[in-house]
Design an enzyme around this catalytic site. Structure first.
Site, mmCIF file in Angstrom:
data_model
loop_
_atom_site.group_PDB
_atom_site.id
_atom_site.type_symbol
_atom_site.label_atom_id
_atom_site.label_comp_id
_atom_site.label_asym_id
_atom_site.label_seq_id
_atom_site.Cartn_x
_atom_site.Cartn_y
_atom_site.Cartn_z
ATOM 1 N N GLU A 1 -17.996 -11.879 -25.146
ATOM 2 C CA GLU A 1 -19.294 -11.980 -24.737
ATOM 3 C C GLU A 1 -20.100 -13.128 -25.657
ATOM 4 O OE1 GLU A 1 -21.233 -7.814 -24.021
ATOM 5 O OE2 GLU A 1 -22.622 -9.232 -22.909
ATOM 6 N N TYR B 1 -12.524 -10.524 -21.195
ATOM 7 C CA TYR B 1 -13.420 -9.716 -21.044
ATOM 8 C C TYR B 1 -13.869 -9.259 -19.666
ATOM 9 C CZ TYR B 1 -18.483 -8.969 -21.094
ATOM 10 O OH TYR B 1 -19.695 -8.019 -20.808
ATOM 11 N N ASP C 1 -12.447 -6.980 -24.620
ATOM 12 C CA ASP C 1 -13.265 -5.810 -24.207
ATOM 13 C C ASP C 1 -12.758 -5.513 -22.650
ATOM 14 O OD1 ASP C 1 -15.252 -4.119 -23.176
ATOM 15 O OD2 ASP C 1 -16.809 -5.501 -23.629
ATOM 16 N N ASN D 1 -13.909 -2.880 -20.957
ATOM 17 C CA ASN D 1 -14.598 -2.251 -20.165
ATOM 18 C C ASN D 1 -14.144 -1.198 -19.267
ATOM 19 O OD1 ASN D 1 -17.490 -2.952 -20.698
ATOM 20 N ND2 ASN D 1 -17.098 -4.917 -19.752
ATOM 21 N N ASP E 1 -23.177 -4.344 -30.483
ATOM 22 C CA ASP E 1 -23.005 -3.074 -30.222
ATOM 23 C C ASP E 1 -21.674 -2.738 -30.254
ATOM 24 O OD1 ASP E 1 -22.741 -4.706 -27.966
ATOM 25 O OD2 ASP E 1 -24.132 -3.658 -26.584
#
Length: 254
Positions: free
Chosen positions: A34, A103, A144, A146, A245
Site C-alpha cells: 500500500e 497485496y 497483506d 487481506n 493501521d
DNA sequence: ATGTCGCCTCATAGGCGA
C-alpha cells in the site's frame, strides 16, 4: 536472514516510520504494501544500504522490496489476466530464494465487483503457487493477504461476519494454499496463541484495546520450513505517532 | 450508521478506498 513485511499505508506519509523501523530492526529484506503513489523514493533507502524494487500506480495499491543484497526482479504482474493493472504483485530472486510480495485485494463489501475481483485474484494466485511448488525454488511469500484465516485470528468473530476479509470464500482459498503445501510461518511457531494481530482500525481505540485481526502473513514452501527460526509480530511501529493501521511481521531464516 | 486515515481533484471540501 531477517525478513519483514509491513503494509505502510502510504510510503510518503510513513518515510520516517520506515527509517526508524530499519534502524531498530535492521532487516535484510523488507516487503512493503500500500505505497499509495506513483513514485517510490528509492533514493531515501540507498544511503541506508538497501537496494529496492517497486511496482507502483497512482493513488492506490503498490508494493516494494528493500534488500541489503541485490534484487533480481522476476515478475511484476500476477499472471492470468492481461487486463489487470493493479500494482499488487512483485516476484523476485534474492540470495537464491524466490521472494514474492503480495497485496491481495480487500474486496469489501461482500457480493460486490470488488469481492469478485478478490476471489478471482486469489484463484490466479493459487495457480502461481502451484507452479512455484513444481519448480523447486525455495519460496517465501509475504504481504497483506487481506484474509483472516481462523476465528482466533480476530478479537471477536461476530464483528467481522459481514467483512470480506472473514467470508468463507476467501478463507477457503487461503486454506487451499496451505493444503497445497505452504506453511503459515506465524502459526507454525505459535499454533494456539490468541490476540496476535497485525492490523487494527484507526477508530474506536481498536489498538489500545487490542481489537485487531491477523491478515499480514508469511507463507513458506516446504523446503524453507526447516530453515525458519522464528516468526513474530512487532507492535512497536503501531504505537508511534501517525502510525500505519498495520504493524510489521518478522521472519528469521537460516 | 458510525468511527479515522490518506489520496486525489471538475482542489482548500468532498469522494473514494481501506
Amino acid at each position: 536472514m531477517k525478513i519483514a513485511s509491513w503494509n505502510v499505508n502510504s510510503i510518503r506519509a510513513r518515510i520516517e516510520h520506515v527509517k526508524r523501523f530499519l534502524a531498530r530492526q535492521s532487516p535484510d529484506v523488507l516487503l512493503m504494501q500500500e505505497l499509495k503513489g506513483e513514485v517510490f523514493p528509492a533514493e531515501i533507502f540507498e544511503p541506508l544500504g538497501y537496494h529496492s524494487a517497486a511496482v507502483t500506480q497512482k493513488t492506490y495499491n503498490g508494493v516494494a522490496i528493500l534488500s541489503r543484497t541485490p534484487i533480481e526482479v522476476a515478475c511484476t504482474t500476477l499472471p492470468g489476466d492481461a487486463e489487470d493493472s493493479h500494482a499488487r504483485f512483485l516476484e523476485t530472486r534474492i540470495g537464491g530464494l524466490r521472494i514474492a510480495n503480495i497485496y491481495s485485494p480487500n474486496g469489501n463489501p461482500p457480493g460486490s465487483d470488488k469481492f469478485l475481483y478478490k476471489l478471482a485474484w486469489m484463484d490466479r494466485f493459487f495457480i502461481e503457487l502451484h507452479h512455484w511448488l513444481a519448480d523447486g525454488i525455495p519460496t517465501l511469500i509475504g504481504g497483506d493477504f487481506n484474509v483472516i484465516p481462523e476465528d482466533i485470528d480476530c478479537h471477536k468473530p461476530s464483528s467481522w461476519m459481514k467483512d470480506a476479509l472473514f467470508q468463507p470464500e476467501p478463507r477457503q482459498r487461503y486454506r487451499d494454499w496451505l493444503a497445497m503445501g505452504y506453511t503459515d510461518a506465524f502459526r507454525h511457531f505459535h499454533p494456539e496463541e490468541r490476540d496476535q494481530f497485525t492490523y487494527w482500525d484507526y477508530f474506536r481505540r481498536a489498538f489500545e484495546t487490542n481489537r485487531g485481526i491477523r491478515i499480514d502473513h508469511f507463507l513458506l514452501s516446504p523446503s524453507l520450513v526447516a530453515r525458519a527460526q522464528s516468526c513474530v509480530i512487532d507492535r512497536e511501529p503501531r504505537t508511534e505517532e501517525k502510525p500505519s493501521d498495520h504493524t510489521p511481521i518478522l521472519l528469521d531464516l537460516n
